[in-house]
Design a protein around this motif. Structure first.
Motif, PDB file in Angstrom:
ATOM      1  N   GLY A 102      43.737  29.339  23.702  1.00 50.33           N
ATOM      2  CA  GLY A 102      43.704  29.511  25.152  1.00 50.33           C
ATOM      3  C   GLY A 102      42.496  30.297  25.625  1.00 50.33           C
ATOM      4  N   GLU A 103      42.550  30.727  26.889  1.00 50.53           N
ATOM      5  CA  GLU A 103      41.467  31.488  27.494  1.00 50.53           C
ATOM      6  C   GLU A 103      41.998  32.795  28.070  1.00 50.53           C
ATOM      7  OE1 GLU A 103      39.179  29.303  30.311  1.00 50.53           O
ATOM      8  OE2 GLU A 103      38.633  27.721  28.887  1.00 50.53           O
ATOM      9  N   ALA A 104      41.131  33.791  28.103  1.00 47.70           N
ATOM     10  CA  ALA A 104      41.472  35.093  28.669  1.00 47.70           C
ATOM     11  C   ALA A 104      40.235  35.637  29.366  1.00 47.70           C
ATOM     12  CB  ALA A 104      41.954  36.040  27.575  1.00 47.70           C
ATOM     13  N   GLU A 105      40.387  36.752  30.067  1.00 49.05           N
ATOM     14  CA  GLU A 105      39.263  37.350  30.786  1.00 49.05           C
ATOM     15  C   GLU A 105      39.149  38.830  30.460  1.00 49.05           C
ATOM     16  OE1 GLU A 105      39.986  36.603  34.912  1.00 49.05           O
ATOM     17  OE2 GLU A 105      38.936  34.681  34.882  1.00 49.05           O
ATOM     18  N   ILE A 106      37.908  39.271  30.306  1.00 47.08           N
ATOM     19  CA  ILE A 106      37.594  40.695  30.253  1.00 47.08           C
ATOM     20  C   ILE A 106      37.104  41.076  31.643  1.00 47.08           C
ATOM     21  CG2 ILE A 106      36.086  42.445  29.250  1.00 47.08           C
ATOM     22  CD1 ILE A 106      35.882  40.605  26.765  1.00 47.08           C
ATOM     23  N   ARG A 107      37.617  42.155  32.195  1.00 45.97           N
ATOM     24  CA  ARG A 107      37.253  42.538  33.555  1.00 45.97           C
ATOM     25  C   ARG A 107      36.569  43.894  33.554  1.00 45.97           C
ATOM     26  NH1 ARG A 107      41.988  43.407  36.067  1.00 45.97           N
ATOM     27  NH2 ARG A 107      41.010  43.550  38.118  1.00 45.97           N
ATOM     28  N   ILE A 108      35.443  43.954  34.288  1.00 47.78           N
ATOM     29  CA  ILE A 108      34.732  45.221  34.449  1.00 47.78           C
ATOM     30  C   ILE A 108      34.543  45.493  35.936  1.00 47.78           C
ATOM     31  CG2 ILE A 108      33.499  44.867  32.261  1.00 47.78           C
ATOM     32  CD1 ILE A 108      30.959  44.506  34.163  1.00 47.78           C
ATOM     33  N   ARG A 109      34.333  46.751  36.279  1.00 50.22           N
ATOM     34  CA  ARG A 109      34.038  47.144  37.660  1.00 50.22           C
ATOM     35  C   ARG A 109      32.818  48.056  37.642  1.00 50.22           C
ATOM     36  NH1 ARG A 109      38.413  49.903  38.904  1.00 50.22           N
ATOM     37  NH2 ARG A 109      39.566  48.143  39.771  1.00 50.22           N
ATOM     38  N   THR A 110      31.830  47.751  38.500  1.00 50.02           N
ATOM     39  CA  THR A 110      30.627  48.579  38.552  1.00 50.02           C
ATOM     40  C   THR A 110      30.858  49.808  39.418  1.00 50.02           C
ATOM     41  OG1 THR A 110      29.742  47.334  40.440  1.00 50.02           O
ATOM     42  CG2 THR A 110      29.120  46.596  38.228  1.00 50.02           C
TER      43      THR A 110
END
Length: 310
Positions: A102-110
């Motif tokens: 499957g697919e997943a996401e890594i999330r970052i915030r500046t």
């Protein structure tokens, strides 16, 4: 006869078996699972903006849960973005694929600051891929773009409108970006419609709101017909701009750019030396396009090599 019949049937069976074996489909095994970043590089502006970095695990349904770990790396980066100062990772650093694919996401915030420091970068890298196979896309470079650049007012995508010497009224697209090594320079992409496949730069004076674009810069890379930016002074297009001269443009408080000289792409070598891909008359105006609404093409006319006759 019966013996011959059975012999032929036996041989046919061998041929059929061999044929089926030869065309067996390739089987994807559980051990062939591989994890990859779907993009090798991404960009996000500073100032509290979020970015999702997609990750894919190739595998079979029912292959069993897989845990993938990743981390931040700044190894080998000259202007690194620092975790906790320039950005934060807001998702877990362990990615769980409960079904083995499957697919997943890594999330970052500046994060934001009020100082211009230029763009910074960091890598996301896999640190533990469990029993999966490594892939070519095993890292993703993220660029955190600085939103305090002094030339922000003239950075972006523009709708161009001007008069071509060869084709009449012309609608086209120009984009601008900062020079990574010199904050006083702006870089143009698509400056001459129908006559640009290389970027050129202009030197910006913020006090006078003026841009000076040196002539002679390569603007078309082509084995047969390379070309450089050139032009003539003023509304009348006279005299020719000398080799050490500039095409002059100005900009207003909205970032709208007006080009005050004639300019075009002049072929510099070969049998067409001295001819032009296109020439734009003085008065071309570049207006900042709304997001997603920039012109895609020039006019429907094809631009061809032509001669300028004053």
């Amino acid at each position: 006869m019966r013996y011959l019949k059975y012999t032929l049937l036996f041989l046919a069976g061998i041929v059929l078996f061999a044929s089926c074996d030869k065309n067996d489909p390739i089987v994807f095994k559980a051990g062939d699972q591989s994890v990859a970043f779907l993009s090798s590089s991404l960009q996000v502006a500073e100032g509290g903006n979020e970015l999702s970095i997609p990750v894919s695990l190739a595998g079979l349904p029912g292959g069993g849960a897989v845990s993938i770990k990743y981390d931040v790396s700044i190894e080998g980066i000259s202007k690194p973005a620092i975790e906790g100062t320039d950005f934060e990772v807001i998702s877990s650093k362990t990615i769980e694929f409960s079904e083995g694919y499957g697919e997943a996401e890594i999330r970052i915030r500046t994060m934001n600051n009020d100082i211009y420091e230029g763009n910074k970068m960091f890598y996301l890298v896999f640190t533990d891929i469990a029993n999966t196979k490594p892939s070519a896309e095993n890292m993703c470079m993220v660029t955190v773009s600085d939103d305090e650049h002094p030339l922000n007012i003239i950075i972006g995508t523009y709708d161009g409108l001007g008069i071509s010497y060869f084709n009449g009224e012309t609608v086209y697209t120009v984009s601008t970006k900062p020079d990574p090594d010199d904050v006083s320079k702006i870089v143009f992409t698509g400056f001459v419609p129908g006559g640009s496949n290389l970027d050129i730069y202009g030197v910006v004076d913020l006090d006078s709101k003026e841009i000076k674009i040196p002539v002679g810069q390569d603007i078309v890379k082509d084995d047969t017909n390379p070309a450089a930016i050139n032009g003539w002074y003023g509304e009348e297009g006279d005299p020719a701009i000398p080799a050490d001269g500039f095409i002059t443009a100005t900009f207003d408080d909205n970032g709208t750019i007006t080009i005050h000289d004639w300019f075009g792409s002049k072929i510099t070598e070969g049998v067409n030396d001295g001819l032009w891909f296109n020439i734009m008359q003085a008065g071309s105006v570049l207006t900042k396009a709304a997001a997603g609404e920039a012109n895609i093409n020039t006019t429907s006319e094809e631009f061809t090599i032509g001669e300028y006759k004053k």
